[in-house]
Design an enzyme around this catalytic site. Structure first.
Site, mmCIF file in Angstrom:
data_model
loop_
_atom_site.group_PDB
_atom_site.id
_atom_site.type_symbol
_atom_site.label_atom_id
_atom_site.label_comp_id
_atom_site.label_asym_id
_atom_site.label_seq_id
_atom_site.Cartn_x
_atom_site.Cartn_y
_atom_site.Cartn_z
ATOM 1 N N ALA A 124 -43.450 -41.176 -31.704
ATOM 2 C CA ALA A 124 -43.029 -39.872 -31.194
ATOM 3 C C ALA A 124 -42.327 -39.995 -29.854
ATOM 4 O O ALA A 124 -42.972 -40.208 -28.817
ATOM 5 C CB ALA A 124 -44.242 -38.952 -31.080
ATOM 6 N N GLY A 129 -36.919 -30.294 -25.969
ATOM 7 C CA GLY A 129 -35.783 -30.230 -25.035
ATOM 8 C C GLY A 129 -35.084 -31.552 -24.812
ATOM 9 O O GLY A 129 -34.156 -31.637 -24.004
ATOM 10 N N GLY A 131 -33.659 -35.058 -26.943
ATOM 11 C CA GLY A 131 -33.488 -35.846 -28.164
ATOM 12 C C GLY A 131 -32.691 -37.105 -27.878
ATOM 13 O O GLY A 131 -33.246 -38.189 -27.700
ATOM 14 N N GLN A 281 -5.846 -42.046 -61.732
ATOM 15 C CA GLN A 281 -5.889 -42.861 -60.513
ATOM 16 C C GLN A 281 -6.536 -42.135 -59.341
ATOM 17 O O GLN A 281 -7.151 -42.757 -58.476
ATOM 18 C CB GLN A 281 -4.475 -43.324 -60.156
ATOM 19 C CG GLN A 281 -3.971 -44.377 -61.144
ATOM 20 C CD GLN A 281 -2.590 -44.875 -60.812
ATOM 21 O OE1 GLN A 281 -1.951 -44.405 -59.883
ATOM 22 N NE2 GLN A 281 -2.112 -45.824 -61.592
ATOM 23 N N GLU A 365 -32.639 -41.834 -35.012
ATOM 24 C CA GLU A 365 -32.563 -43.134 -34.309
ATOM 25 C C GLU A 365 -31.210 -43.284 -33.594
ATOM 26 O O GLU A 365 -30.604 -44.362 -33.584
ATOM 27 C CB GLU A 365 -32.843 -44.277 -35.264
ATOM 28 C CG GLU A 365 -34.257 -44.169 -35.806
ATOM 29 C CD GLU A 365 -34.756 -45.441 -36.419
ATOM 30 O OE1 GLU A 365 -34.443 -46.518 -35.908
ATOM 31 O OE2 GLU A 365 -35.497 -45.329 -37.411
ATOM 32 N N THR A 367 -27.811 -40.495 -32.746
ATOM 33 C CA THR A 367 -26.740 -39.878 -33.544
ATOM 34 C C THR A 367 -25.517 -40.797 -33.559
ATOM 35 O O THR A 367 -25.429 -41.750 -32.769
ATOM 36 C CB THR A 367 -26.328 -38.531 -32.917
ATOM 37 O OG1 THR A 367 -25.813 -38.792 -31.599
ATOM 38 C CG2 THR A 367 -27.484 -37.557 -32.825
ATOM 39 N N SER A 368 -24.557 -40.458 -34.410
ATOM 40 C CA SER A 368 -23.322 -41.264 -34.476
ATOM 41 C C SER A 368 -22.592 -41.262 -33.137
ATOM 42 O O SER A 368 -21.992 -42.267 -32.749
ATOM 43 C CB SER A 368 -22.409 -40.732 -35.585
ATOM 44 O OG SER A 368 -23.017 -40.977 -36.829
#
Ligand SMILES: Cc1cc2nc3c(=O)[nH]c(=O)nc-3n(C[C@H](O)[C@H](O)[C@H](O)COP(=O)(O)OP(=O)(O)OC[C@H]3O[C@@H](n4cnc5c(N)ncnc54)[C@H](O)[C@@H]3O)c2cc1C
Length: 383
Positions: A124, A129, A131, A281, A365, A367-368
């Protein structure tokens, strides 16, 4: 350079495939997805075969393999079923911290039951608030005498509702600057007074993996519960994510591959205008392109895993693998829906589920966007 998997690694892939073919009942998968329920029985069976403890040493009843072998299991399970695969292979999430930084007492208490499948773990970090930015925690642990008192809230925590123990990142020094030098990890057992967990529902995807909110209200622990070094929790967590992000990349590769196979098979059978649609195609070449991206994602993922196993972990390559593979998974699952047309949009063929499940790989884990920032940081150092 050798791109071949060893005979042992191929055997692991075969064994996992055999397990999934036998145990992953499509009806059960859909039912658990609908109910947002963890596949506990399946998890225990997978654990008995060692699939959930690949990276843990044999002395703790694990399999003694590396991250690459772990990735092979994750990929194969997510290929077979994107939601069951993620849920089962995430059952030990966070336990690697005990392996890497735990005391002998913590290892003895938590690792053998984790490897046997008797325990589920949770890690955890995220708070309502905070991330992406974990350089300061609102969850605070304060020491009075011999005891630490922990107060705060963690959210979006994988496995929390079913976890036997949760590793929690807390602020232990609120005055130090930079603030991340005052964060510490604590392991807290289920049932500890003041620890409450509620299940979060209505997730878009990976609905067999349960997610929860953790509330800590005057939770009392001692120094025994500290995982790793006091005030080094941020560093331990970053190092942990540099490793486990490869696992998310492997989830993405498996999800992409699974949806691609459904689409390819369908395109060979489905006819329109008097011929199988793969002959058009616009359809066939789209599948060629996505197959290429999946292979590229796989190679990056295996390279990142291999580097870790060689003791040469490269956070830039790990981030590249997660960034690229998660995008490939979104594209592959989207293309699969499009290839199946209306049938793709309806649950029966599972590709809509693969698409819903793929999205999380671009979020958790790191973000991009965070992966791109990590890659940029290392690029600036190198060039
Ligand atoms: C199903 C699920 C399971 C999860 N499991 C866990 C778990 O087990 N343990 C745990 O601790 N957490 C877990 N998480 C939390 C997850 O890691 C976070 O949601 C994620 O890190 C993003 O944080 P956030 O949601 O607060 O978004 P924010 O950090 O608020 O970001 C919002 C948006 O802003 C962007 N952004 C933020 N900072 C920057 C920047 N510097 N530059 C550019 N863009 C930026 C982000 O990329 C994103 O697009 C889980 C989340 C979900 C949904």
């Amino acid at each position: 350079m050798n791109f071949d998997l060893t005979e042992e690694q191929l055997e692991i892939k075969r064994a996992v495939k055999e397990f999934c073919d036998k145990e992953f009942d499509p009806e059960l998968a859909l039912e658990l997805d609908r109910k947002e329920e963890f596949p506990m029985e399946l998890y225990k069976r997978a654990a008995k075969l060692g699939f959930t403890s690949m990276v843990f040493p044999e002395e703790y009843e694990g399999q003694g393999y590396g991250i690459l072998e772990t990735c092979l299991v994750v990929e194969e399970m997510c290929r077979a079923d994107s939601s069951l695969g993620v849920a089962i292979t995430s059952g030990t999430f966070g336990s690697e911290l005990i392996l890497k930084h735990g005391t002998e007492g913590q290892k003895e208490k938590y690792l053998p039951p984790i490897c046997r499948g008797d325990f589920i773990s949770s890690f955890a970090v995220t708070e309502p608030g905070r991330g992406s930015d974990i350089t300061r925690m609102d969850t605070v642990a304060i020491k009075y005498g011999e005891d630490w008192w922990i107060n705060g809230t963690k959210t979006f925590i994988t496995n929390a509702p079913i976890a036997d123990f949760i590793i929690v990142l807390c602020q232990t020094d609120t005055k130090v600057r930079p603030t991340y030098r005052g964060e510490t990890l604590f392991v807290i057992d289920k049932g500890t007074y003041g620890l409450q967990v509620s299940k979060l529902v209505n997730k878009m995807g990976i609905r067999c993996s349960v997610t929860g909110e953790v509330s800590l209200s005057d939770v009392k622990v001692t120094d025994w519960n500290i995982v790793g070094e006091l005030n080094r929790g941020f560093y331990h967590s970053m190092e942990f994510f540099d490793m486990t992000r490869v696992g998310v990349a492997a989830q993405a590769v498996g999800i992409a591959q699974g949806s691609f196979e459904i689409a390819f098979k369908y395109a060979k059978k489905r006819e329109a205008f008097g011929q199988p649609i793969i002959q058009f195609q616009l359809i066939g070449c789209g599948l060629s392109e996505i197959a290429t991206k999946i292979e590229a994602a796989r190679l990056l993922t295996y390279k990142a895993a291999w580097l870790i196993d060689q003791g040469k972990m490269d956070p830039m390559v790990t981030s590249m693998a997660k960034l690229y593979a998660s995008k490939a998974a979104m594209e592959a699952t989207d293309l699969a829906i499009q290839t199946l047309g209306g049938y793709g949009y309806i649950g029966e063929y599972k590709v809509e589920k693969y698409h819903r499940d793929a999205k999380i790989t671009e979020i958790y884990e790191g973000t991009s966007e965070i992966q791109k920032l990590t890659i940029l940081r290392y690029l600036l150092q190198r060039y």
